[in-house]
Design a protein around this motif. Structure first.
Motif, PDB file in Angstrom:
ATOM      1  N   SER A 179       0.838  -1.190   0.000  1.00 43.16           N
ATOM      2  CA  SER A 179       0.000   0.000   0.000  1.00 43.16           C
ATOM      3  C   SER A 179       0.881   1.250   0.000  1.00 43.16           C
TER       4      SER A 179
ATOM      5  N   SER B 199      -4.676   0.471 -11.591  1.00 46.87           N
ATOM      6  CA  SER B 199      -4.807   1.206 -10.342  1.00 46.87           C
ATOM      7  C   SER B 199      -6.272   1.299  -9.951  1.00 46.87           C
TER       8      SER B 199
ATOM      9  N   LYS C 141      -0.598   1.221  -6.121  1.00 49.20           N
ATOM     10  CA  LYS C 141      -1.292   0.929  -4.859  1.00 49.20           C
ATOM     11  C   LYS C 141      -1.413   2.201  -4.030  1.00 49.20           C
TER      12      LYS C 141
END
Length: 93
Positions: free
Chosen positions: A13, A34, A67
């Motif tokens: 992340s 994405s 991410k």
């Protein structure tokens, strides 16, 4: 400029994974995956393209798996992948 396939980044992340490979045709071809592509896809592609052009890479296939990376992270990952793909050290004078 001759390229070999190179990767930088992670799937964590807040990061982005960038894969650069030689292209068959002229230009930079950016494929983006994405969850925020609808909102920020154009900006992400712009940062990738501008960073590569600034490094002298004008013909490549680029796959980006985002991410939630910030622009500074995108630039860093693209630069790292470009250095690996070209063998050119952008930090040396």
């Amino acid at each position: 400029m001759e390229l070999k396939t190179a990767i930088a980044g992670t799937m964590e992340s807040g990061d982005i994974m960038i894969r650069i490979a030689p292209a068959e045709s002229e230009g930079l071809h950016v494929q983006l995956e994405s969850s925020v592509a609808y909102q920020f896809g154009d900006q992400i592609k712009r940062v990738i393209t501008e960073t590569l052009e600034g490094l002298g890479v004008t013909q490549a296939e680029v796959t980006a798996t985002d991410k939630g990376a910030l622009d500074c992270t995108i630039r860093a990952r693209v630069t790292a992948a470009a250095v690996r793909a070209t063998g050119k050290d952008v930090w040396a004078d």
